[in-house]
Scaffold this active site. Sequence first.
Site, short mmCIF file in Angstrom:
data_model
loop_
_atom_site.label_atom_id
_atom_site.label_comp_id
_atom_site.label_asym_id
_atom_site.label_seq_id
_atom_site.Cartn_x
_atom_site.Cartn_y
_atom_site.Cartn_z
N LYS A 92 34.16 44.03 34.99
CA LYS A 92 35.09 44.67 35.95
C LYS A 92 35.11 46.19 35.75
O LYS A 92 35.82 46.89 36.45
CB LYS A 92 36.52 44.16 35.72
CG LYS A 92 36.76 42.75 36.18
CD LYS A 92 38.26 42.42 36.18
CE LYS A 92 38.79 42.14 34.79
NZ LYS A 92 40.21 41.69 34.78
N LYS A 115 36.32 47.59 33.00
CA LYS A 115 37.57 47.89 32.29
C LYS A 115 37.31 47.85 30.79
O LYS A 115 36.77 46.86 30.29
CB LYS A 115 38.60 46.83 32.68
CG LYS A 115 40.03 47.23 32.49
CD LYS A 115 40.96 46.26 33.19
CE LYS A 115 42.38 46.76 33.14
NZ LYS A 115 43.27 45.94 33.96
#
Length: 153
Positions: A45, A47
Amino acid sequence: MDKTVITYGTFDMFHIGHLNLLRRLKAMGDRVIVAVSTDEFNQRKGKKTLIPYDQRAAIVGAIDCVDLVIPEESWEQKLRDVKEHDVDVFAIGNDWQGKFDFLEDLCEVVYLPRTKDISTTDLKRSLKRFLSIPQEDLSKAFEVLELLRRDLE
Ligand code: CTP
């Protein structure tokens, strides 16, 4: 029959917004399942987490309103989880408003208001600001710490 509520999230640097959300979920049902994003899924993602998955999962699992922690490893698993765990309610913060309406065929979908003025992103920013202060300038560092503490009140 027991009402099961499920949510998904990273829960990095566990903070009051996370706790408030989990408390609200418990108030909505009998059994709360939290799918905590794995480090690999977060990487996909884009992240970056400070706290590794095992520790984030252990912290979330130790909260008294959480009954079960499972790993979140993909976007697609939600349909499978909802069926497998007999989920009645899928609930998540309203930063995801509308994103999971496709689950409505299987369960109730609820978007909850976020706790104001706190997020993992804010905490990382504060930490970065704090760490950028020269080591020798401790008195200034403590002034900043006091400001950060007030921010959190
Ligand atoms: N959440 C919330 N209130 C906040 C922060 C988070 O209700 N102030 C909720 C999110 O909406 C989500 C769950 O907590 O349902 C997990 O969110 P997560 O992304 O792990 O936390 P954030 O603090 O939003 O992290 P980031 O800043 O990295 O996006």
